[in-house]
Design an enzyme around this catalytic site. Sequence first.
Site, mmCIF file in Angstrom:
data_model
loop_
_atom_site.group_PDB
_atom_site.id
_atom_site.type_symbol
_atom_site.label_atom_id
_atom_site.label_comp_id
_atom_site.label_asym_id
_atom_site.label_seq_id
_atom_site.Cartn_x
_atom_site.Cartn_y
_atom_site.Cartn_z
ATOM 1 N N ILE B 70 0.850 -1.205 0.000
ATOM 2 C CA ILE B 70 0.000 0.000 0.000
ATOM 3 C C ILE B 70 0.881 1.250 0.000
ATOM 4 C CG2 ILE B 70 -2.035 1.117 0.999
ATOM 5 C CD1 ILE B 70 -2.647 -1.362 2.585
ATOM 6 N N PRO B 71 1.619 1.497 -1.096
ATOM 7 C CA PRO B 71 2.412 2.725 -1.121
ATOM 8 C C PRO B 71 1.478 3.931 -0.981
ATOM 9 C CG PRO B 71 2.291 1.737 -3.320
ATOM 10 C CD PRO B 71 1.705 0.750 -2.359
ATOM 11 N N HIS B 72 1.833 4.874 -0.114
ATOM 12 C CA HIS B 72 0.925 6.005 0.092
ATOM 13 C C HIS B 72 1.673 7.268 0.463
ATOM 14 C CE1 HIS B 72 1.277 3.998 4.057
ATOM 15 N NE2 HIS B 72 1.271 5.226 4.541
ATOM 16 N N ALA B 73 1.017 8.394 0.255
ATOM 17 C CA ALA B 73 1.611 9.678 0.618
ATOM 18 C C ALA B 73 0.539 10.739 0.760
ATOM 19 C CB ALA B 73 2.614 10.111 -0.454
ATOM 20 N N LEU B 108 -2.271 4.952 -2.397
ATOM 21 C CA LEU B 108 -3.146 5.975 -1.809
ATOM 22 C C LEU B 108 -2.468 7.333 -1.884
ATOM 23 C CD1 LEU B 108 -4.678 3.567 -0.491
ATOM 24 C CD2 LEU B 108 -4.648 4.846 1.629
#
Lengths: 90, 156
Positions: B70-73, B108
Amino acid sequence: MDRVVTVVPEDGLHARPAAEFVETAGEYDADVQVGPVDGDPVDAASMLAVTSLGVASGDDVELVAEGEDAEAALDALEEVLSTPEAESAT
Amino acid sequence: MNMDEPSIDAVLSPELITLEEPPAEKDACIEFMLDRAVEAGRVSDRETALEALFEREAETTTGVGKGIGIPHAKTDAVSRPTIVFARSSEGVDFDAMDGEPATLLFMLLVPAEGGEEHLELLSSLSRALMHDEVREDLHEAESKAAIEETITEAVA
């Protein structure tokens, strides 16, 4: 045995504090669960499960541990949750 | 439910779901997913968004185990919450604690001033993905519509 701990790190139980928490939970000969106080607990050694809790800084969580090292596990996890991120030993 | 909570319909749309095989290398995979959001017109500044995503990965991996990444920033490069979905048959090494390569990938992106929105999306998605049958359905889905339906139902 169980213990209620307030989550201090600014990120809550996410990012680096969550990784440390999950790693620590897996290091002991104990089955550890974490969840909202009086809520449904999840496996403390699973990053996916811990992320699902959505715990923010300042929230209380309830830790429940069973097994030979239960007390040591709770002590170590309490320390992770009580350490502001800047001071954490990584 | 809090009315201010972002509904999953608003953040996920068919153009943000890809059935193409993403690159098997993590950084390239993240760029590939970001480009889906860029192409969908969701990202005003690709480089800023990419930097924020890589910064988050550098802190600690977003490979949460069970084959999920779930790479997110949080970034000003998006004006509304956005989820990109990709599926890898080979698996992408996200250096997850359980050692499993990521086969279900969710990116995300949430506006910087989004407050708790970010955590709410992350936790509701993770909660849904803890169910074995949700992961199986996502692996088996044969169309973007089926994937969208599975995610929407699971998060609802």
